[in-house]
Design an enzyme around this catalytic site. Sequence first.
Site, PDB file in Angstrom:
ATOM      1  N   HIS A 437       0.838  -1.205   0.000  1.00  0.00           N
ATOM      2  CA  HIS A 437       0.000   0.000   0.000  1.00  0.00           C
ATOM      3  C   HIS A 437       0.869   1.250   0.000  1.00  0.00           C
ATOM      4  O   HIS A 437       0.707   2.132  -0.851  1.00  0.00           O
ATOM      5  CB  HIS A 437      -0.913  -0.020   1.224  1.00  0.00           C
ATOM      6  N   GLU A 438       1.768   1.333   0.968  1.00  0.00           N
ATOM      7  CA  GLU A 438       2.587   2.542   1.085  1.00  0.00           C
ATOM      8  C   GLU A 438       3.519   2.703  -0.118  1.00  0.00           C
ATOM      9  O   GLU A 438       3.750   3.820  -0.590  1.00  0.00           O
ATOM     10  CB  GLU A 438       3.386   2.519   2.389  1.00  0.00           C
ATOM     11  N   HIS A 441       2.041   4.558  -2.923  1.00  0.00           N
ATOM     12  CA  HIS A 441       2.199   6.015  -2.846  1.00  0.00           C
ATOM     13  C   HIS A 441       3.573   6.435  -3.390  1.00  0.00           C
ATOM     14  O   HIS A 441       3.695   7.442  -4.094  1.00  0.00           O
ATOM     15  CB  HIS A 441       2.069   6.495  -1.402  1.00  0.00           C
ATOM     16  N   HIS A 444       3.510   6.234  -7.112  1.00  0.00           N
ATOM     17  CA  HIS A 444       2.662   7.294  -7.652  1.00  0.00           C
ATOM     18  C   HIS A 444       3.494   8.570  -7.818  1.00  0.00           C
ATOM     19  O   HIS A 444       3.379   9.284  -8.823  1.00  0.00           O
ATOM     20  CB  HIS A 444       1.487   7.536  -6.709  1.00  0.00           C
TER      21      HIS A 444
END
Length: 641
Positions: A437-438, A441, A444
């Site tokens: 998940h992290e 980021h 991204h």
Amino acid sequence: MTKTFNFSLTPDALTTQVKTALAEALSRIDALVASTDRSFAATFEQLDSIESDLEANTSGVTLLAHCAIDKDVRDAASAMESTVGKFYIDLESREDLYKALKDVSAKGLTPVQARLREKVLDDFRRAGLNLPPKDREAFTECSKKLLELGILYSKNLGEVTDFLAVTREELDGLADDYINRLARTEDGLYKVTLDTPDSQPFLSRAKDAGARRRLHELANRRCLPDNADILEEMLVLRRRLAALMDLPSYAHYVLEERMAKTPETVAEFLSRLRGKLQPLAAKEREQLLELKRTEHPDAERLELWDTAYYHDAMLRRDYAVDENTVSEYFPAQKVTAGMFGLYEGLFGVRCTPVDVPVWHRDVKVFDVLDAETNTAVGRFYLDLHPREGKFKHAAVFSLIHGRTGRTPVSAMLVNFPGPGAEKPALLTHDDVETFFHEFGHVMHGMLSESPYAHFAGTRVARDFVEAPSQIMENWVWDKAVLRSLSGHWKTGESLPEELFDRMLAARRLNIGVFKLRQLAFGLIDQAYHGPKEVSLQETYNRIYKETTDYSVLETVRPEASFGHLISYAASYYGYLWADVYSSDMYSAFTASGNPRSPEIGGRYRKAVLAMGGSRDEVESVREFLGREPREDAFLESLGVS
């Protein structure tokens, strides 16, 4: 060339560096305003460049507020974080700069230039520039006070050193490895800290319900009374800001620039989802209560400190899935390499280690290279394990947002279990999911191709920003990916197929209970930022009970440690909102027949990740999917319809 940061600054040196950077930025802004050149390049592009340079010259310093070893450095960095924040507030309150920007013609601009002009002017409007001078001054004053209070609230959380002292008997149910690594008090008791590697296993495995309750209470009394008082004051100031903007509530103010647009849309979304989840969660709670009654026959209800314990027990009883056993297959180093491999295959990049200065010896640094061109596209830092004074949760800090001529840099701060005396750092499958998940980021930010920092990477609508990270969680349930991620710390054996099958069968176990908890937080957040002044404790306890059917103890104040109320004010619903888009986008990978398809990954990289906020988020999703977004995949992932 990627910027290298100096993280070994003294408090005085870091203060000087920030003040020098601010003075330089101010001089350049004054020159912009004084110039008679009102071309787009001399105004909006120049402002984006100034702000990008300021970020590059201050972000490494302000990051230290959340991770520096020395408390004096953390304190000085926190003070500079406030100073930089106030600089931006003052910047957006400058009428002369606003006028210079408004004078720039909208004619002949490209779509992304037109969007930059529109968004920057709207930022000034939202900072109060269209208000009468007295109200504008009040707006600026409120904004600065909110900044100070938010930093203080977060700093208080980061400095928590509370622990629960327990006897050896109260550790019954915990693994020997866990017990042996705990620090001891002078009188021989064991210290269970509130850091995730201590608190989560304790709440999941400690047989003593009284001890679990005490840890639950300790965790939910953090930062009292200070943070409760800070939050009260912040909500008053936020209502004041909304009133100055002639809006019914702070939620109305915030949601103007979110995908949802209005509190009514958020309320409808959460209400509809709650109606689908509550029947499912009711069945799950009954099953958990039945399991509790095997130990406590007279039990009438589940308590908040019961859920993790009986969920874990159900995993072991019904699915033969033991997180301690599973974690043996996920050494952090192996997971990191396997995760890089997935991203490299999906998005056409390579992650290579680099030797540059860091803030702690455990921090690892990697450059991201485009596999086709071998050019650098970004750099990231990984700080994986807890320590005193470090940020307590999991987050990615963007040190530099990419733009034309500047590569992005990010730092990921999480709190996974560290290595033991005889074992490497081992991750639970939940930890692996959090890692993905992290790192979503991180990527991204890395894969942004926006020409302007204003739109780079994660600078998208706050209720979309979680979608590119949540989508990555799906791959930790892909058998081929788990095979590459896993390797038993002793034997190197990949996760056994039959164990994976049992984990997959349990994937939705108690999902209604856990999603309702998240939904309750979204409702509480909306209520706090609604048009009426509310009692923080009464509102929290009431909404939580109505939504989840769990009672909150009167002795605790969870809102005092609800850090997302600072950064996600009136936007916490965004986790569920973004999950609609992430589930829909992942369905494109599964529909292709190959969830690891480089072709689909490349299309996703170009349509969504590369675009950042340079166009409407729905437009990016629509281009990637080749159709309008739908909710079907999200509801299917929850097991509801």
